[in-house]
Design an enzyme around this catalytic site. Structure first.
Site, PDB file in Angstrom:
ATOM      1  N   ILE A 124      51.373  81.328 -54.005  1.00  0.00           N
ATOM      2  CA  ILE A 124      50.359  81.125 -52.968  1.00  0.00           C
ATOM      3  C   ILE A 124      49.301  80.126 -53.439  1.00  0.00           C
ATOM      4  O   ILE A 124      49.095  79.938 -54.634  1.00  0.00           O
ATOM      5  CB  ILE A 124      49.707  82.450 -52.531  1.00  0.00           C
ATOM      6  CG1 ILE A 124      49.012  83.165 -53.703  1.00  0.00           C
ATOM      7  CG2 ILE A 124      50.764  83.366 -51.901  1.00  0.00           C
ATOM      8  CD1 ILE A 124      48.252  84.411 -53.301  1.00  0.00           C
ATOM      9  N   LYS A 166      53.029  84.749 -57.755  1.00  0.00           N
ATOM     10  CA  LYS A 166      52.129  84.001 -58.631  1.00  0.00           C
ATOM     11  C   LYS A 166      50.939  83.513 -57.829  1.00  0.00           C
ATOM     12  O   LYS A 166      51.085  82.842 -56.804  1.00  0.00           O
ATOM     13  CB  LYS A 166      52.827  82.800 -59.276  1.00  0.00           C
ATOM     14  CG  LYS A 166      51.984  82.189 -60.406  1.00  0.00           C
ATOM     15  CD  LYS A 166      52.403  80.782 -60.764  1.00  0.00           C
ATOM     16  CE  LYS A 166      51.743  79.726 -59.907  1.00  0.00           C
ATOM     17  NZ  LYS A 166      50.271  79.602 -60.131  1.00  0.00           N
ATOM     18  N   GLY A 192      51.070  76.582 -62.664  1.00  0.00           N
ATOM     19  CA  GLY A 192      52.285  76.149 -61.991  1.00  0.00           C
ATOM     20  C   GLY A 192      53.386  75.672 -62.921  1.00  0.00           C
ATOM     21  O   GLY A 192      54.539  76.111 -62.800  1.00  0.00           O
ATOM     22  N   PRO A 193      53.097  74.762 -63.870  1.00  0.00           N
ATOM     23  CA  PRO A 193      54.167  74.236 -64.724  1.00  0.00           C
ATOM     24  C   PRO A 193      54.810  75.278 -65.630  1.00  0.00           C
ATOM     25  O   PRO A 193      55.915  75.054 -66.133  1.00  0.00           O
ATOM     26  CB  PRO A 193      53.443  73.159 -65.557  1.00  0.00           C
ATOM     27  CG  PRO A 193      52.273  72.759 -64.719  1.00  0.00           C
ATOM     28  CD  PRO A 193      51.833  74.021 -64.040  1.00  0.00           C
ATOM     29  N   GLU A 230      55.684  75.897 -46.938  1.00  0.00           N
ATOM     30  CA  GLU A 230      54.603  75.541 -46.009  1.00  0.00           C
ATOM     31  C   GLU A 230      53.721  74.554 -46.758  1.00  0.00           C
ATOM     32  O   GLU A 230      53.024  74.919 -47.695  1.00  0.00           O
ATOM     33  CB  GLU A 230      53.829  76.802 -45.592  1.00  0.00           C
ATOM     34  CG  GLU A 230      52.997  76.596 -44.334  1.00  0.00           C
ATOM     35  CD  GLU A 230      51.576  76.169 -44.649  1.00  0.00           C
ATOM     36  OE1 GLU A 230      51.299  74.942 -44.516  1.00  0.00           O
ATOM     37  OE2 GLU A 230      50.770  77.016 -45.033  1.00  0.00           O
ATOM     38  N   CYS A 238      45.502  72.922 -44.651  1.00  0.00           N
ATOM     39  CA  CYS A 238      46.696  72.083 -44.539  1.00  0.00           C
ATOM     40  C   CYS A 238      46.870  71.509 -43.140  1.00  0.00           C
ATOM     41  O   CYS A 238      47.445  70.433 -42.980  1.00  0.00           O
ATOM     42  CB  CYS A 238      47.938  72.868 -44.955  1.00  0.00           C
ATOM     43  SG  CYS A 238      48.140  74.417 -44.042  1.00  0.00           S
ATOM     44  N   GLU A 271      46.684  63.140 -47.270  1.00  0.00           N
ATOM     45  CA  GLU A 271      45.986  64.409 -47.078  1.00  0.00           C
ATOM     46  C   GLU A 271      44.814  64.481 -48.060  1.00  0.00           C
ATOM     47  O   GLU A 271      45.002  64.645 -49.256  1.00  0.00           O
ATOM     48  CB  GLU A 271      46.945  65.579 -47.308  1.00  0.00           C
ATOM     49  CG  GLU A 271      46.338  66.924 -46.976  1.00  0.00           C
ATOM     50  CD  GLU A 271      47.306  68.067 -47.163  1.00  0.00           C
ATOM     51  OE1 GLU A 271      47.270  69.013 -46.365  1.00  0.00           O
ATOM     52  OE2 GLU A 271      48.110  68.021 -48.115  1.00  0.00           O
ATOM     53  N   ILE A 272      43.603  64.354 -47.543  1.00  0.00           N
ATOM     54  CA  ILE A 272      42.409  64.320 -48.392  1.00  0.00           C
ATOM     55  C   ILE A 272      42.019  65.723 -48.839  1.00  0.00           C
ATOM     56  O   ILE A 272      41.601  65.942 -49.968  1.00  0.00           O
ATOM     57  CB  ILE A 272      41.236  63.641 -47.644  1.00  0.00           C
ATOM     58  CG1 ILE A 272      41.613  62.202 -47.275  1.00  0.00           C
ATOM     59  CG2 ILE A 272      39.967  63.674 -48.494  1.00  0.00           C
ATOM     60  CD1 ILE A 272      40.592  61.510 -46.379  1.00  0.00           C
ATOM     61  N   PHE A 273      42.117  66.687 -47.945  1.00  0.00           N
ATOM     62  CA  PHE A 273      41.762  68.077 -48.233  1.00  0.00           C
ATOM     63  C   PHE A 273      40.281  68.201 -48.563  1.00  0.00           C
ATOM     64  O   PHE A 273      39.883  68.799 -49.572  1.00  0.00           O
ATOM     65  CB  PHE A 273      42.629  68.619 -49.378  1.00  0.00           C
ATOM     66  CG  PHE A 273      43.318  69.923 -49.047  1.00  0.00           C
ATOM     67  CD1 PHE A 273      44.181  70.001 -47.974  1.00  0.00           C
ATOM     68  CD2 PHE A 273      43.100  71.061 -49.798  1.00  0.00           C
ATOM     69  CE1 PHE A 273      44.827  71.195 -47.654  1.00  0.00           C
ATOM     70  CE2 PHE A 273      43.727  72.257 -49.495  1.00  0.00           C
ATOM     71  CZ  PHE A 273      44.594  72.326 -48.421  1.00  0.00           C
TER      72      PHE A 273
END
Length: 477
Positions: free
Chosen positions: A142, A168, A201-202, A244, A278, A375-377
């Protein structure tokens, strides 16, 4: 990691921060590949040997309902923790997101005993059953922008269908998922069903996506990371993947629009949640006949937006999530200026502490500018001019994304034309960001694979099995 039988092996921790100040809130256990292995083993044992898949769907629904009641009871604590760790306004978390979080779990509790198979007519003397079975161990990853909402979108349907989970959290926002897992334990969820791993993540995320004993992966996050997740899933055991991902959603203001209402809705569509959404309406297309008026009023609305400590009443905008996202937003603002878009207002940081960005509005934005493509976010509104419907449809669809769109018009024919022409998963007409539990959500193109929420989300966590048996001297076929 929250789980009743296993714990973090390495003993390592990592800090989680308050984005208002950049100060450390707490040090959280850092799970890695071996912790994922142990969590998956616990989830596999719970699925293969434990009571959850074998429990009556009604009993599963009762546990989900007890959890929803506990979450409602702890509304203020969960909202405060979400604001502390994420930076979103407390009023937004407490009055909008937490009630929907509770609603989502009650919605999926309602589905638990209504997942039915089928009986199919065969051409010959055979009895054919179609069974809908839980898929097994679900891996879920998530994001940080809506930690609790994304927890509900994923955990709710997976549990309703009888699966076990390894989830996670985003490394930026691990706290509310851990609190929610504690409430699940209090609600009576059996051991090993829900395993929460906090980590990066990695390491932890990659281990989960590539794990050979995980039966399904669901991921919400950036498109680039989604590609990695899908690749890891395919290279391991070819597990199905729900994604998503990102968006660059058009918000189309038509020539017949009430400009004051359109300005307010376009402002909300972009700036909600600090622009960290998003499906944000990040390309505001305005008809040329009302463009100048719209610009002036959009600028005035952005200048009146209240930015500050998200725990204070009346604050509309808190900080960006972390220094990396903060710097990324400022880079895109510089790019807009350098590409000769007109900076109407904003463009810089607020204060010297924390990650606050001024509400920013650009006019005279062209389709080939980075601020119109990427996508600036963040709280950066790009306003583009168009002449007619054919033009705006073509330009709105000229993107790698296809998550959502907004349409603002009084004309039902115009609305119908646009809703059918736009290549996106959701079109909001004269509204935006309506996220009822039953409404499916997901994207076209590189905005994702599959749908979350509603009845469609159940398909992500079910296998379909055909069972055929012969009939001897049947009375009917």
């Amino acid at each position: 990691m929250y789980e009743t039988d296993v714990g973090i092996i390495t003993g390592k921790t990592f800090p989680t921060f308050d984005p208002r100040t950049g100060e450390v809130i707490a040090n959280v256990a850092e799970g890695d590949a071996e912790d994922i292995n142990r969590a998956v083993s616990a989830a596999r044992k719970a699925f293969d040997e434990g009571p959850w898949p074998r429990m009556s769907p009604y009993e599963r629904s009762r546990i989900l309902l007890r959890f929803a009641d506990l979450a409602e009871k702890h509304n203020d604590e969960l909202a405060a923790l979400e604001t502390w760790n994420n930076g979103k306004p407390y009023e937004q978390a407490a009055k909008a997101e937490l009630p929907l979080f509770v609603r989502l779990f009650r919605y999926y509790a309602g589905w638990a005993d209504k997942i039915h198979g089928l009986t199919v007519q065969a051409d010959g003397p055979h009895h054919v059953q179609i069974l809908h079975e839980p898929i097994g161990v679900a891996g879920q990853i998530i994001p940080w922008n809506f930690p609790l909402m994304m927890f509900a979108w994923k955990v709710g349907p997976a549990l309703a269908c009888g699966n076990t989970i390894v989830l996670k959290t985003a490394e930026q926002t691990p706290l509310t998922a851990l609190f929610a897992a504690k409430l699940f334990h209090e609600a009576g969820l059996p051991p090993g069903i829900l395993n929460i791993v906090s980590g990066y993540g990695p390491t932890a995320g990659a281990a989960l996506a590539s794990h050979m004993d995980v039966d399904k992966i669901a991921f919400t996050g950036s498109t680039d990371t989604g590609k990695i997740v899908q690749e890891l899933a395919s290279k391991s055991n070819l597990k199905p993947v729900t994604l998503e991902l990102g968006g660059k959603s058009p918000f189309i203001v038509c020539e017949d629009a009430d400009i004051d209402q359109a300005v307010e809705l376009a402002h909300f569509a972009l700036f909600f949640n600090q622009g960290q959404c998003c499906c944000a309406g990040s390309r505001t297309f305005v008809h040329e006949s009302v463009y100048d008026e719209f610009i002036e009023k959009a600028k005035a609305r952005a200048l009146s937006r209240t930015v500050g400590d998200p725990f204070k009443k009346g604050i509309e905008q808190g900080p960006q999530i972390d220094p990396e996202q903060f710097a990324k937003v400022l880079r895109y603002i510089r790019s807009g200026i350098e590409s000769n878009a007109t900076l109407e207002c904003g463009g810089g940081r607020i204060g010297s502490k924390g990650y606050f960005v001024q509400p920013t509005v650009f006019s005279n934005v062209q389709d080939d500018m980075l601020i119109a493509k990427d996508e600036i976010f963040g709280p950066v509104q790009s306003i583009l001019k168009y002449k007619d419907l054919d033009e705006v449809i073509r330009r709105a669809n000229s993107t790698r994304y296809g998550l959502a769109a907004g349409v603002f018009t009084k004309n039902i024919n115009t609305a119908n034309t646009l809703t059918r022409a736009l290549r996106v998963g959701t079109v909001w007409v004269n509204c935006f960001d309506v996220f009822d539990a039953a409404i499916p959500f997901g994207g076209y193109k590189m905005s994702g694979v599959g749908r979350e929420k509603g009845i469609y989300s159940l398909n992500n966590y079910l296998q379909v099995k055909a069972v055929i048996t012969p009939l001897k001297n049947p009375a009917w076929l």
